[in-house]
Design a protein around this motif. Structure first.
Motif, PDB file in Angstrom:
ATOM      1  N   ASP A   1       0.855  -1.187   0.000  1.00 60.69           N
ATOM      2  CA  ASP A   1       0.000   0.000   0.000  1.00 60.69           C
ATOM      3  C   ASP A   1       0.889   1.235   0.000  1.00 60.69           C
ATOM      4  OD1 ASP A   1      -2.413   1.503   0.175  1.00 60.69           O
ATOM      5  OD2 ASP A   1      -1.999   1.805   2.313  1.00 60.69           O
ATOM      6  N   VAL A   2       0.667   2.082  -0.977  1.00 59.82           N
ATOM      7  CA  VAL A   2       1.418   3.330  -1.078  1.00 59.82           C
ATOM      8  C   VAL A   2       0.435   4.474  -0.853  1.00 59.82           C
ATOM      9  CG1 VAL A   2       2.872   4.793  -2.518  1.00 59.82           C
ATOM     10  CG2 VAL A   2       2.996   2.292  -2.731  1.00 59.82           C
ATOM     11  N   PRO A   3       0.591   5.214   0.214  1.00 60.07           N
ATOM     12  CA  PRO A   3      -0.333   6.310   0.493  1.00 60.07           C
ATOM     13  C   PRO A   3      -0.426   7.277  -0.682  1.00 60.07           C
ATOM     14  CG  PRO A   3       1.087   5.897   2.382  1.00 60.07           C
ATOM     15  CD  PRO A   3       1.638   5.077   1.263  1.00 60.07           C
ATOM     16  N   THR A   4      -1.620   7.720  -0.952  1.00 59.24           N
ATOM     17  CA  THR A   4      -1.958   8.690  -2.002  1.00 59.24           C
ATOM     18  C   THR A   4      -1.763   8.141  -3.415  1.00 59.24           C
ATOM     19  OG1 THR A   4       0.220   9.767  -2.211  1.00 59.24           O
ATOM     20  CG2 THR A   4      -1.243  10.554  -0.442  1.00 59.24           C
ATOM     21  N   LYS A   5      -1.386   6.871  -3.546  1.00 59.79           N
ATOM     22  CA  LYS A   5      -1.170   6.286  -4.873  1.00 59.79           C
ATOM     23  C   LYS A   5      -2.144   5.121  -5.095  1.00 59.79           C
ATOM     24  CE  LYS A   5       2.367   8.921  -5.903  1.00 59.79           C
ATOM     25  NZ  LYS A   5       2.295   9.937  -6.979  1.00 59.79           N
ATOM     26  N   ASP A   6      -2.654   5.048  -6.303  1.00 57.98           N
ATOM     27  CA  ASP A   6      -3.569   3.966  -6.643  1.00 57.98           C
ATOM     28  C   ASP A   6      -2.782   2.716  -6.989  1.00 57.98           C
ATOM     29  OD1 ASP A   6      -5.360   2.401  -8.794  1.00 57.98           O
ATOM     30  OD2 ASP A   6      -6.665   3.586  -7.474  1.00 57.98           O
TER      31      ASP A   6
END
Length: 370
Positions: A50-55
């Motif tokens: 999971d990468v914050p702010t990235k889809d």
């Protein structure tokens, strides 16, 4: 000037150039100038990708990265049970998820909630951790159940516990008690043919044998009660009070026979029926008590006259015998005299010397015999 970033064995790096994803990085040491437009995001491979702010879709084009990821896409009509190294972890709802597969093996069990019933291959241990995602219905040992999806009958359920996913499909389990049941009718007012209003207490026992037919009848118990009421009215309304009181034992047989004529359409079996009480109005009760008392008095008078006649006839026969036999007459005198002497210590007689001499002689003879 360089920035130094170390990626450990349980980590992976994601390289971004000018804010766009470039590639993923294996464990090692990486340097880039402070003035460059490169940045590295370090992720722990023990956790979900999971990468914050990235889809997530931005990274799924990297085939090298995909080799180290396990990706699952859960549809709107699905749940997915997530297992890590064979142990249940969590429930996934609609969406796309990615997990690093370098340290742990991730597996998933898909559940199509369009069929709400929980499959038997899903363990109860996993279900116990999913409170709020399912509902449980229980059919007791003495019951049978009917399963409905969106008010449409699916099948009959045997005793046991059943689990259903919470979903847009509404689930209803209707249970029926298969044990013997009792229906009591108390204080039912019914008029006889001769216009006497009675109150009856009646009881019948039954059991459900066809749950589908019983369910098809709205307010099942109320309708069985009305059926019993109508049959009682049919029987009592065609009989006079005297006939009803004389034949009250036959009411149960008649009612049970008529109930069983209707039993198949109700999905039940009527086992027995019985009349508990007939309650008469106060004035009728007083009249019947008066009639009964008069009858009993008449019967008592008949018996008294019969006994008096028999007693008189017996006395007449005895008198004839004593008249014909002097010895018998004398024995009868002695018998009565003995009875008198047993109860009386002293006898005083007046009014005749001969009678006194006779009694004294009899008593002296009796004393000598003893």
């Amino acid at each position: 000037m360089f920035n130094k970033i170390t990626i450990k064995d349980d980590e992976r790096g994601l390289l971004f150039k000018k804010g766009s994803y470039a590639k993923h990085l294996q464990p090692g040491v990486y340097r880039h100038t402070k003035f460059s437009e490169e940045s590295i995001v370090v992720l722990n491979v023990a956790k979900r990708f999971d990468v914050p702010t990235k889809d997530l879709s931005l990274f799924l084009k990297d085939t090298a990265l995909l080799e180290e990821l396990t990706v699952i896409d859960v549809q709107d009509f699905e749940y997915a049970l997530h297992y890590r190294d064979g142990k249940f972890v969590s429930m996934l709802t609609a969406g796309t998820y990615a997990y690093w597969n370098t340290l742990h093996k991730h597996t998933f069990v898909r559940v199509d909630i369009r069929n709400p019933e929980v499959s038997s291959d899903i363990s109860l241990i996993a279900l116990s951790k999913l409170q709020g995602y399912y509902q449980m219905s229980e059919v007791a040992n003495h019951e049978t159940g009917l399963l409905f999806y969106n008010n449409v009958l699916q099948r009959e359920l045997r005793p046991g516990k059943y689990y259903f996913w919470k979903s847009p499909t509404s689930v209803l389990v209707k249970t029926f008690d298969l044990r013997q049941q009792q229906l009591d009718m108390t204080g039912q007012e019914i008029m006889t043919e001769d216009k006497v209003t009675l109150r009856l207490n009646f009881v019948c026992q039954y059991k459900i044998v066809d749950p589908l037919k019983a369910f098809a009848i709205k307010s099942f118990e109320d309708q069985v009660y009305i059926l019993l009421q109508l049959i009682l009215r049919e029987y009592v309304g065609t009989m006079k009070l005297d006939d009803l009181l004389r034949m009250k034992q036959e009411i149960a047989l008649f009612v049970l026979s008529r109930l069983n004529e209707k039993s198949e359409s109700y999905g039940v079996e009527f086992l027995s029926a019985g009349l508990k009480d007939i309650i008469l109005p106060g004035d009728i009760k007083d009249i019947l008590n008066t009639v009964l008392l008069a009858e009993k008095k008449a019967q008592a008078n008949i018996i008294t006259r019969r006994e008096e006649t028999a007693s008189t006839r017996s006395l007449l026969n005895t008198a004839k015998l004593m008249d014909e036999n002097v010895t018998l007459y004398r024995l009868k005198e002695l018998e009565f005299l003995e009875k008198i002497c047993e109860k009386i210590g002293t006898i005083s007689l007046t009014g005749g010397g001969n009678l006194l001499e006779q009694l004294n002689s009899l008593l002296s003879v009796k004393g000598a015999d003893k």
